[in-house]
Design a protein around this motif. Structure first.
Motif, PDB file in Angstrom:
ATOM      1  N   PRO A 138      16.363 -18.031  19.572  1.00  0.00           N
ATOM      2  CA  PRO A 138      16.328 -18.191  20.763  1.00  0.00           C
ATOM      3  C   PRO A 138      17.299 -18.435  21.759  1.00  0.00           C
ATOM      4  O   PRO A 138      17.490 -19.486  21.763  1.00  0.00           O
ATOM      5  CB  PRO A 138      14.124 -18.706  20.917  1.00  0.00           C
TER       6      PRO A 138
ATOM      7  N   ARG B 262       9.749  -8.380  18.079  1.00  0.00           N
ATOM      8  CA  ARG B 262       9.649  -9.874  18.091  1.00  0.00           C
ATOM      9  C   ARG B 262      10.649 -10.370  18.979  1.00  0.00           C
ATOM     10  O   ARG B 262       9.998 -11.661  19.492  1.00  0.00           O
ATOM     11  CB  ARG B 262      10.458 -10.367  16.672  1.00  0.00           C
ATOM     12  N   TRP B 263      11.758  -9.384  19.244  1.00  0.00           N
ATOM     13  CA  TRP B 263      12.548 -10.172  20.763  1.00  0.00           C
ATOM     14  C   TRP B 263      12.376  -9.563  21.686  1.00  0.00           C
ATOM     15  O   TRP B 263      12.200  -8.369  22.065  1.00  0.00           O
ATOM     16  CB  TRP B 263      13.449 -10.454  20.009  1.00  0.00           C
TER      17      TRP B 263
ATOM     18  N   SER C 238      14.862 -13.164  23.074  1.00  0.00           N
ATOM     19  CA  SER C 238      13.981 -14.569  24.127  1.00  0.00           C
ATOM     20  C   SER C 238      12.932 -13.919  22.727  1.00  0.00           C
ATOM     21  O   SER C 238      12.929 -13.198  22.802  1.00  0.00           O
ATOM     22  CB  SER C 238      13.581 -14.006  24.742  1.00  0.00           C
ATOM     23  N   LEU C 239      11.846 -15.113  22.478  1.00  0.00           N
ATOM     24  CA  LEU C 239      10.880 -14.267  21.441  1.00  0.00           C
ATOM     25  C   LEU C 239       9.805 -13.701  22.431  1.00  0.00           C
ATOM     26  O   LEU C 239       9.846 -14.694  23.750  1.00  0.00           O
ATOM     27  CB  LEU C 239      10.195 -15.593  21.030  1.00  0.00           C
TER      28      LEU C 239
END
Length: 452
Positions: free
Chosen positions: A134, A418-419, A447-448
């Motif tokens: 992240p 996920r991102w 970033s998550l």
């Protein structure tokens, strides 16, 4: 629709320079130059030095060369240059040998065979994106090249490899580096005279070293598969299987050349398309949300494809339209032939550019606008064959088109599930036209999803 006359003179593109021809334009503004000469005729002659090359500018001309009169054309100069590097595989081979090789490989790219690889794709893509950190700023073009090469290695070389995903990723990274160097060498050898292309200044030795390293990797894969015939369902198992044309299957050299062809055609093109896809998601976060929601709503066990992911499919079709990686493909007349009223001599070299064709406002209104929803009503119903050719057409249509679409969907799903991706604001992404049309820089901060 344009209508051919009985016979026409071939217009020459403006700006020809003695001895150099149109090399300065091709060196500086390659795609822009090809787009600019479209208004001068369906077929326009350019010169690379003193060598004439015919540019096919209309869908009708492209369809005539690739489909209607396809038997009268061979692969051309680009593939002659590539052949010493990657051998005589499905990309570079011609005529009866190509037909036999394609028939042997075709079962590996049937829908059921591709479906058998999807779990491997999903696992590998998931493991790779899970390793991201992240807040990290990542060069997504390089990341996509490594990921798609590793995925191709895992699914087409062998279904299982000693060392697991880490070994596949490491091998994929090495292959990706060699491929990038090799493709630059093929491009340089196509557009420049041979004595210039082979100069040390242009890195000819690096191209030779990269080609040798790739051949060694492919040779090792073939020997390993010969010695351990337990693996089933990968590309090599299909190569070794007998066919009516080759009852004993392919030789080791033929299998090696086909592996090199698959790497060159499958890894680089798919990676470049995915890079542009991530660029568009970075420019339009709502697009990423739509893809994410579509994957989240897909019922478990539903096959990945256009029927289960219709927006993702439209999104990728638009990526392949506006950001078509292949700007230059070639054919050569194997006999005298008339194309759209232009008489072409035997040996005449031709270029067609899918990238230029895909930006023609006659077929794609507001062509520089990225709009996946323009595919809600498939415009291919209203445009001539040859206007949209992301995977070429005719008997030489890309054998791995369905594989590539499935792979791109899997990678996009793994990333957006996920991102979040944010482009680095100080970077200006522009197309670099070399062997393919790649983004100049694609640094993105990840970033998550739970991070805001």
């Amino acid at each position: 629709m344009r209508s051919p006359s009985a016979q026409k003179a071939t217009p020459v593109a403006p700006g020809r320079i003695p001895l150099l021809g149109h090399l300065p334009q091709l060196a500086v503004k390659r795609l822009e130059f090809l787009q600019s000469i479209r208004r001068h005729g369906e077929i326009v002659k350019v010169y690379t030095g003193t060598r004439p090359i015919y540019i096919l500018n209309s869908p009708e001309a492209v369809h005539d060369v690739l489909v209607t009169q396809g038997s009268k054309f061979g692969k051309g100069l680009l593939f002659d240059v590539a052949r010493p590097f990657i051998g005589n595989g499905i990309i570079t081979s011609d005529r009866e040998f190509h037909r036999c090789q394609r028939r042997a490989l075709q079962p590996a790219f049937r829908r059921d065979s591709i479906a058998g690889h999807v779990d491997t794709m999903v696992d590998l893509a998931g493991e790779q994106v899970a390793s991201w950190r992240p807040g990290e700023i990542m060069p997504m073009d390089t990341t996509m090249r490594r990921m798609t090469t590793a995925m191709l290695v895992a699914t087409l070389f062998r279904t299982e490899r000693p060392g697991g995903a880490a070994a596949v990723a490491e091998l994929g990274e090495r292959v990706a580096e060699h491929l990038a160097t090799l493709m630059r060498g093929v491009f340089v050898g196509t557009v420049l005279p041979a004595p210039v292309a082979r100069s040390r200044v242009l890195g000819h030795r690096r191209y030779l070293a990269a080609a040798a390293a790739l051949r060694e990797l492919a040779d090792n894969a073939v020997r390993e598969a010969r010695g351990n015939p337990a693996g089933q369902g990968d590309l090599l198992s299909f190569m070794f299987a007998g066919t009516p044309d080759k009852p004993g299957g392919m030789s080791d050299v033929e299998a090696r050349d086909e592996l090199l062809s698959m790497l060159m055609a499958g890894a680089e093109t798919t990676a470049t398309a995915l890079s542009w896809a991530l660029h568009e998601i970075g420019r339009s976060p709502e697009t990423g949300e739509r893809i994410r929601a579509e994957f989240a709503d897909r019922p478990p066990g539903t096959p990945i494809g256009a029927s289960s992911l219709p927006f993702t499919d439209r999104f990728l079709r638009e990526v392949l339209r506006l950001h078509q990686p292949n700007w230059l493909l070639m054919r050569r007349a194997s006999e005298p032939v008339n194309v759209r009223g232009i008489e072409l001599e035997e040996g005449a070299e031709m270029i067609y550019s899918a990238a230029a064709m895909h930006r023609d406002p006659a077929y794609f209104p507001d062509p520089l606008r990225f709009d996946p929803d323009r595919w809600l009503v498939d415009p291919r119903r209203d445009i001539p064959p040859g206007a949209y050719i992301p995977f070429a057409m005719g008997k030489r249509r890309c054998i791995g088109d369905s594989f590539a679409m499935a792979e791109m969907m899997v990678v996009l799903g793994a990333i957006v599930s996920r991102w979040r991706l944010r482009p680095v604001r100080t970077d200006r992404v522009r197309p670099l036209v070399h062997a393919m049309i790649r983004p100049s820089s694609l640094r993105m901060r990840v970033s998550l999803l739970r991070d805001r």
